[in-house]
Design a protein around this motif. Structure first.
Motif, mmCIF file in Angstrom:
data_model
loop_
_atom_site.group_PDB
_atom_site.id
_atom_site.type_symbol
_atom_site.label_atom_id
_atom_site.label_comp_id
_atom_site.label_asym_id
_atom_site.label_seq_id
_atom_site.Cartn_x
_atom_site.Cartn_y
_atom_site.Cartn_z
ATOM 1 N N ASP A 277 36.969 10.259 69.828
ATOM 2 C CA ASP A 277 35.627 10.700 69.437
ATOM 3 C C ASP A 277 34.549 10.192 70.395
ATOM 4 O O ASP A 277 33.433 9.913 70.006
ATOM 5 N N THR A 278 34.912 10.082 71.677
ATOM 6 C CA THR A 278 33.974 9.582 72.678
ATOM 7 C C THR A 278 33.018 10.673 73.136
ATOM 8 O O THR A 278 33.402 11.814 73.306
ATOM 9 N N ALA B 104 28.170 7.585 74.267
ATOM 10 C CA ALA B 104 28.922 6.385 73.887
ATOM 11 C C ALA B 104 29.420 5.645 75.120
ATOM 12 O O ALA B 104 29.381 4.413 75.171
ATOM 13 N N VAL B 105 29.888 6.379 76.113
ATOM 14 C CA VAL B 105 30.349 5.746 77.350
ATOM 15 C C VAL B 105 29.175 5.062 78.049
ATOM 16 O O VAL B 105 29.295 3.934 78.522
ATOM 17 N N CYS B 106 28.028 5.732 78.087
ATOM 18 C CA CYS B 106 26.834 5.131 78.703
ATOM 19 C C CYS B 106 26.426 3.850 77.979
ATOM 20 O O CYS B 106 26.102 2.851 78.625
ATOM 21 N N ARG B 107 26.453 3.867 76.652
ATOM 22 C CA ARG B 107 26.094 2.663 75.883
ATOM 23 C C ARG B 107 27.069 1.524 76.181
ATOM 24 O O ARG B 107 26.667 0.370 76.328
#
Length: 80
Positions: A40-41, A45-48
């Motif tokens: 569920d990415t 979310a990756v940036c955070r």
């Protein structure tokens, strides 16, 4: 002196998928890791996660540099 600092940092960053410091037993290198559930990415979310890793490393950089400059006793197993 470095390992207690990293363990204290891990404690202060506790939380689900929080960044954590670890040490590669073969090389002695310090790694900063963060878990991301790929199912569920999102790009956000990756940036955070990347920002959290960057912030943690930036905050600890001065302390890590100070500890790294202290001479260490040789490892009895011959590792770094």
């Amino acid at each position: 002196a470095l390992l207690p600092l990293l363990l204290d940092s891990n404690f202060l960053m506790m939380g689900e998928n929080a960044p954590v410091f670890g040490r590669d037993p073969r090389s002695g290198d310090i790694a900063l890791q963060c878990g991301i559930a790929l199912a569920d990415t999102t790009v956000d979310a990756v940036c955070r996660a990347l920002l959290a890793l960057s912030d943690a490393a930036t905050k600890l950089k001065p302390a890590l540099a100070a500890v790294a400059s202290v001479p260490r006793a040789p490892d009895p197993a011959g590792r770094a």
